[in-house]
Write a protein that holds these residues in place. Structure first.
Motif, short mmCIF file in Angstrom:
data_model
loop_
_atom_site.label_atom_id
_atom_site.label_comp_id
_atom_site.label_asym_id
_atom_site.label_seq_id
_atom_site.Cartn_x
_atom_site.Cartn_y
_atom_site.Cartn_z
N PRO A 1 37.83 28.61 8.12
CA PRO A 1 37.90 27.87 7.26
C PRO A 1 38.05 26.11 7.53
O PRO A 1 37.29 25.80 6.99
N ARG A 2 38.65 25.93 8.73
CA ARG A 2 39.45 24.61 9.80
C ARG A 2 37.94 24.05 9.83
O ARG A 2 37.22 22.72 9.98
N LEU A 3 36.83 24.54 10.45
CA LEU A 3 35.52 24.21 11.14
C LEU A 3 35.19 24.14 10.59
O LEU A 3 34.74 23.07 10.38
N THR A 4 34.97 25.04 9.44
CA THR A 4 34.01 24.97 8.01
C THR A 4 33.97 23.48 6.79
O THR A 4 33.28 22.75 6.41
N LEU A 5 35.25 23.40 6.74
CA LEU A 5 35.67 22.47 6.32
C LEU A 5 36.06 20.63 6.79
O LEU A 5 34.88 19.98 6.34
N PHE A 6 35.83 20.65 8.41
CA PHE A 6 35.09 19.34 8.96
C PHE A 6 33.52 19.66 8.95
O PHE A 6 33.27 18.41 8.86
N LEU A 7 32.86 20.76 8.95
CA LEU A 7 31.37 20.51 8.77
C LEU A 7 30.60 19.91 7.22
O LEU A 7 30.02 19.49 7.33
N GLY A 8 31.73 20.56 6.30
CA GLY A 8 31.47 20.09 4.84
C GLY A 8 32.06 18.61 4.53
O GLY A 8 31.20 18.11 4.17
N ALA A 9 32.95 17.76 5.39
CA ALA A 9 33.15 16.76 5.00
C ALA A 9 32.02 15.74 6.03
O ALA A 9 31.68 14.62 5.50
N LEU A 10 31.68 16.37 7.47
CA LEU A 10 30.22 15.08 8.15
C LEU A 10 28.96 16.16 6.41
O LEU A 10 28.58 14.07 6.32
N GLY A 11 29.19 16.43 5.99
CA GLY A 11 28.18 16.51 5.14
C GLY A 11 27.82 14.85 3.83
O GLY A 11 27.03 14.78 3.52
#
Length: 262
Positions: free
Chosen positions: A88-98
């Motif tokens: 979830p933490r890396l996925t959250l970071f990738l979502g912020a990049l979107g």
């Protein structure tokens, strides 16, 4: 002793009855960090969405929003698998990049202003839709894993209070900005929004893995007891279901046969 339960209380008592500040790895502190991350990200996005017609024009704003929600709907089907794979933490970071992709595309449109930049903005909306699916899936996963089952109401209240502050901060920011600036392409405003999202994405590094969250002593003991009870083999008495009704009485014996008649 178990290193996870040793010193797992939220606070440490000092002389005089006062307590120290909550530890960084407590559930409330981690949810506060998560709320601040969303505060930064949605201060930018909520404002752009609210002023989309003014920032892009009605036609481009409609195309961007339609693409955004179309990709968001499709990405929601694969976001759980991505979250399970990457965490979830890396996925959250990738979502912020979107979310940063749309702001960067808007900044390009404001600086260059070429017709092809309009397509970049629509593409940025599509990337944001994918990022939104990842961001909200990871957020839900972290909310559940940070909670021990007894503090969900308090954790949800902390997160949504911080999240909803983004509308207030974004509204005040645009009010003061447009009160002193009248340009149609607000380059400096996009730079502020991009900085907010970058700060929010960088703050994901402060999120602790859910298995390292400090639990209250009572909660840790209860969880250990539950794990022991779940792992214990079932006995024969426990496996045998209790009858719903008492057993029926045996039928009365039959009368002796009559003697034969001559």
């Amino acid at each position: 002793s178990n290193p996870r339960t040793a010193g797992a209380a939220y606070t440490l008592h000092q002389p005089g009855g006062r307590t120290r500040k909550m530890r960084l790895r407590s559930a409330s502190c981690q949810i506060s960090i998560l709320g601040v991350i969303f505060l930064f990200i949605f201060t930018a996005y909520s404002t752009i969405q609210g002023f989309a017609s003014q920032l892009y024009g009605e036609a481009l704003a409609s195309e961007m929003e339609s693409t955004l929600y179309a990709t968001f709907t499709l990405a929601c089907f694969v976001a759980p698998a991505v979250t399970n794979t990457l965490g979830p933490r890396l996925t959250l970071f990738l979502g912020a990049l979107g979310y940063a992709a749309l702001v960067a595309a808007s900044l390009l449109l404001a600086i260059v202003g070429a017709p092809w930049c309009r397509g970049v903005v629509v593409l940025g909306g599509g990337v944001l839709g994918v990022g939104a699916a990842l961001l909200w899936t990871a957020q839900g996963r972290l909310m559940l894993e940070y909670s021990d089952g007894t503090d969900q109401g308090r954790l949800f209240a902390i997160f949504w209070a911080l999240f909803n502050c983004s509308s207030v901060v974004g509204g005040l920011l645009t009010f003061f900005y447009f009160s002193h600036h009248s340009e149609e392409a607000p380059v400096s405003l996009y730079l502020i929004f991009l900085g907010c999202i970058v700060l929010g994405g960088a703050a994901t590094a402060l999120l602790a893995p859910p298995h390292t969250i400090a639990r209250p002593a009572a909660s840790a003991s209860a969880s250990a007891e539950q794990r022991v009870a779940a792992a214990a083999p079932a006995t024969e008495d426990a496996a045998t279901p209790l009858p719903l009704l008492p057993p029926a009485a045996p039928p009365p014996p039959l009368p002796p046969p009559l003697p034969p008649t001559l």
